[in-house]
Design a protein around this motif. Structure first.
Motif, PDB file in Angstrom:
ATOM      1  N   UNK B  78      15.654   6.164  -9.642  1.00 11.97           N
ATOM      2  CA  UNK B  78      15.741   5.550  -8.313  1.00 11.97           C
ATOM      3  C   UNK B  78      15.117   6.474  -7.261  1.00 11.97           C
ATOM      4  N   UNK B  80      12.687   8.559  -7.561  1.00 13.23           N
ATOM      5  CA  UNK B  80      11.226   8.505  -7.595  1.00 13.23           C
ATOM      6  C   UNK B  80      10.685   7.213  -6.974  1.00 13.23           C
ATOM      7  N   UNK B  81      11.463   6.156  -7.025  1.00  6.91           N
ATOM      8  CA  UNK B  81      11.010   4.925  -6.347  1.00  6.91           C
ATOM      9  C   UNK B  81      11.096   5.095  -4.829  1.00  6.91           C
ATOM     10  N   UNK B  83      10.676   8.081  -3.426  1.00  6.44           N
ATOM     11  CA  UNK B  83       9.508   8.955  -3.208  1.00  6.44           C
ATOM     12  C   UNK B  83       8.226   8.117  -3.091  1.00  6.44           C
ATOM     13  N   UNK B  84       8.086   7.130  -3.989  1.00  2.00           N
ATOM     14  CA  UNK B  84       6.859   6.322  -4.007  1.00  2.00           C
ATOM     15  C   UNK B  84       6.670   5.585  -2.682  1.00  2.00           C
ATOM     16  N   UNK B  85       7.752   4.994  -2.186  1.00  4.10           N
ATOM     17  CA  UNK B  85       7.648   4.268  -0.905  1.00  4.10           C
ATOM     18  C   UNK B  85       7.382   5.255   0.236  1.00  4.10           C
ATOM     19  N   UNK B  87       5.886   8.168   0.187  1.00 11.44           N
ATOM     20  CA  UNK B  87       4.514   8.688   0.124  1.00 11.44           C
ATOM     21  C   UNK B  87       3.485   7.625   0.493  1.00 11.44           C
ATOM     22  N   UNK B  88       3.835   6.375   0.223  1.00 12.36           N
ATOM     23  CA  UNK B  88       2.923   5.282   0.552  1.00 12.36           C
ATOM     24  C   UNK B  88       2.949   5.001   2.057  1.00 12.36           C
ATOM     25  N   UNK B  89       4.143   4.792   2.597  1.00 17.62           N
ATOM     26  CA  UNK B  89       4.275   4.444   4.019  1.00 17.62           C
ATOM     27  C   UNK B  89       3.872   5.629   4.901  1.00 17.62           C
ATOM     28  N   UNK B  90       4.339   6.814   4.542  1.00 19.64           N
ATOM     29  CA  UNK B  90       4.112   7.997   5.374  1.00 19.64           C
ATOM     30  C   UNK B  90       2.814   8.719   5.055  1.00 19.64           C
ATOM     31  N   UNK B  91       2.200   8.380   3.924  1.00 23.70           N
ATOM     32  CA  UNK B  91       0.921   8.966   3.558  1.00 23.70           C
ATOM     33  C   UNK B  91       1.053  10.260   2.779  1.00 23.70           C
ATOM     34  N   UNK B  95       3.564  14.388   0.674  1.00 19.48           N
ATOM     35  CA  UNK B  95       3.566  15.001  -0.669  1.00 19.48           C
ATOM     36  C   UNK B  95       4.190  16.403  -0.687  1.00 19.48           C
ATOM     37  N   UNK B  98       7.747  16.093  -0.701  1.00 12.48           N
ATOM     38  CA  UNK B  98       8.217  15.530  -1.973  1.00 12.48           C
ATOM     39  C   UNK B  98       8.363  16.644  -3.011  1.00 12.48           C
TER      40      UNK B  98
ATOM     41  N   UNK C  34       4.188  -1.184  -5.074  1.00  7.95           N
ATOM     42  CA  UNK C  34       5.279  -0.240  -4.846  1.00  7.95           C
ATOM     43  C   UNK C  34       6.587  -0.924  -4.447  1.00  7.95           C
ATOM     44  N   UNK C  39      13.771   0.197 -10.669  1.00  6.20           N
ATOM     45  CA  UNK C  39      15.156   0.681 -10.731  1.00  6.20           C
ATOM     46  C   UNK C  39      15.906   0.207  -9.481  1.00  6.20           C
TER      47      UNK C  39
ATOM     48  N   UNK D  21       6.386   7.924 -12.760  1.00  9.51           N
ATOM     49  CA  UNK D  21       6.471   6.781 -11.848  1.00  9.51           C
ATOM     50  C   UNK D  21       5.040   6.308 -11.614  1.00  9.51           C
ATOM     51  N   UNK D  24       3.444   6.424  -8.033  1.00  9.38           N
ATOM     52  CA  UNK D  24       3.131   7.776  -7.559  1.00  9.38           C
ATOM     53  C   UNK D  24       1.882   8.289  -8.266  1.00  9.38           C
ATOM     54  N   UNK D  27      -1.058   6.785  -6.632  1.00  7.87           N
ATOM     55  CA  UNK D  27      -1.324   7.355  -5.305  1.00  7.87           C
ATOM     56  C   UNK D  27      -2.008   8.717  -5.443  1.00  7.87           C
TER      57      UNK D  27
ATOM     58  N   UNK E  88      -4.927   6.820   3.765  1.00  4.69           N
ATOM     59  CA  UNK E  88      -4.339   7.606   2.676  1.00  4.69           C
ATOM     60  C   UNK E  88      -3.476   8.745   3.243  1.00  4.69           C
ATOM     61  N   UNK E  89      -4.062   9.544   4.122  1.00  5.01           N
ATOM     62  CA  UNK E  89      -3.351  10.703   4.679  1.00  5.01           C
ATOM     63  C   UNK E  89      -2.195  10.249   5.569  1.00  5.01           C
ATOM     64  N   UNK E  90      -2.460   9.255   6.416  1.00  2.84           N
ATOM     65  CA  UNK E  90      -1.467   8.832   7.396  1.00  2.84           C
ATOM     66  C   UNK E  90      -0.519   7.765   6.868  1.00  2.84           C
ATOM     67  N   UNK E  91      -0.882   7.162   5.737  1.00  2.37           N
ATOM     68  CA  UNK E  91      -0.016   6.165   5.118  1.00  2.37           C
ATOM     69  C   UNK E  91      -0.264   4.751   5.607  1.00  2.37           C
ATOM     70  N   UNK E  92       0.484   3.823   5.032  1.00  2.62           N
ATOM     71  CA  UNK E  92       0.250   2.407   5.330  1.00  2.62           C
ATOM     72  C   UNK E  92       0.622   2.030   6.771  1.00  2.62           C
TER      73      UNK E  92
END
Lengths: 113, 113, 113, 113, 113, 113
Positions: B78, B80-81, B83-85, B87-91, B95, B98, C34, C39, D21, D24, D27, E88-92
């Motif tokens: 959970x 890592x999921x 973490x995935x969101x 890293x995606x939203x915040x860019x 990392x 993380x 994503x 999970x 994951x 990740x 990404x 990528x750097x700044x996120x979605x």
């Protein structure tokens, strides 16, 4: 902590200025001038610099302005009112920076006793 | 890492509260109450606190909520999921946070074996 | 407000994807994947996306995740608990975004009656 | 400083990827691909990555891109022009990160003499 | 959109400068000088200004630098590679700003046909 | 602009409070209390709230504190010194918010003539 911070800051600023990039030198110069007495007192300006650094969460900037605020005779009671606004406007993510700020402030006070 | 973080956090929070600024005390109190069980479970609220801390990139806040999430039996899968969101939203600037988060999480798990 | 937002979003996303930049297409694709059930449930992931958007203060991202949360049967009571955490962690600068979020949410609810 | 940074980064990235994951991993993969030669050169892309990391104030990201920029033969004079824009757009809160960036850059240059 | 943006920007900047605050005038002056040709070309500097504005999510700053990049003959293919790094750097959370940026860019191109 | 902002703000705040989420109500209450006269004057506190809103780039928060600062007899010369610090610390990305702030301030002054 205070001495280490100031030494590193001075040493690296000198290196940055030694590179002789005109625009960086102007920005550093402007940084000094903007906090000079004007319609607002130096103390008020330093409080403004401090809270800006807090809500933007820059520990080194906070330390710098804490030093300046201390020079301007800011009281601990006033400092905590700045902390309260910073933690309210900037949210609880400002709390860890508040902890570090208080630790640095305590050392500033001890050093000047 | 876990003990050092908790000790420093406790010690400085006590100093902050000792200053007796009413608004700061209220904010700290509110901080505790907001994460209590309501329409959402404590676990869900702590996940929300964790991801907020990640995208706002506050290492100490991340550690705090990792500790709470661990108490609420969040699984590594959970985590890592989340973490995935984050890293995606915040860019990708998320990392480095993380990496530190996982290091802290690993220590939390080792300590509780 | 809902229709206007979705139409503009769809139209411009199509333009962006039409430019055929492979890395952007992959990022958009990753954005979809994503939030899929894993999970964590889709509902939990959308709450995580929503609060991230709130503390990062992106009105359009908030609207997008409000739409998704509404699809996942998030209740208004749950939404306000997310608001409470977002306003606490991110501070009072999140309040104006909360106002807009509630306005959009009310329209989502009205549209689906 | 350079070796320590790279070792920690490699070790923790391996741990993150080991968790398997899929989102990740995608990404991280995208992170590699986006900086590859295209209409823009690798050097230009790394300068873009560097300044983004500076204005977003992520020291580890700055270090990573400084290493890449150094590989791409960025000169110190060019670096200072990037510093000037970063400090102007992002404000004086970027100055402490500029100090650390220069310290790391100096070490990169010394190591490669 | 382009004309409206430029008119408002010019009108309000004139008002700001008319107030005759010396430090603000110096900062505006520095803003102009920092983007002048140096070790880096104007085009590279404007790309750096653009991506900084994107990851910091300032729509008006993005528009300003899009105009400058267009003057410097940036191609749409190059622009999308900047978009890819920024997202990528700044996120979605940068995606909504990318949508608005493309809309403005399309108008810049149409106006100059 | 002033009336429209205040009306929307009042209407939506009422809706938010009507939802009866206790933690949000406490936060709103705290927001009021934190700016009350203490060791620092209301005027100083409002200046601190204003600059925090500027560097965090929240137009609605800026408007709110401009209204309060105006009530506290802040002069236009003092305001520009706050602008200067905000633009310096927060960088040129604060400029577009400064333009909007001045436009709102001018209307506040006109309305109160």
């Amino acid at each position: 902590m205070v001495k280490e911070f100031n030494d590193y800051r001075t040493r690296m600023n000198e290196k940055i200025l030694a590179a002789d990039n005109l625009n960086i030198k102007r920005l550093y110069n402007l940084d000094t001038n903007t906090y000079k007495e004007g319609a607002l007192t130096v103390k008020t300006k330093e409080m403004l610099g401090l809270i800006s650094s807090m809500v933007l969460r820059c520990d080194d900037c906070i330390r710098y302005h804490l030093g300046k605020c201390h020079n301007e005779k800011l009281t601990t009671e006033e400092l905590f009112e700045i902390f309260a606004i910073a933690n309210l406007v900037g949210g609880t993510i400002v709390i860890p920076h508040t902890r570090k700020a208080l630790e640095y402030w305590d050392e500033l006070i001890t050093l000047n006793k």
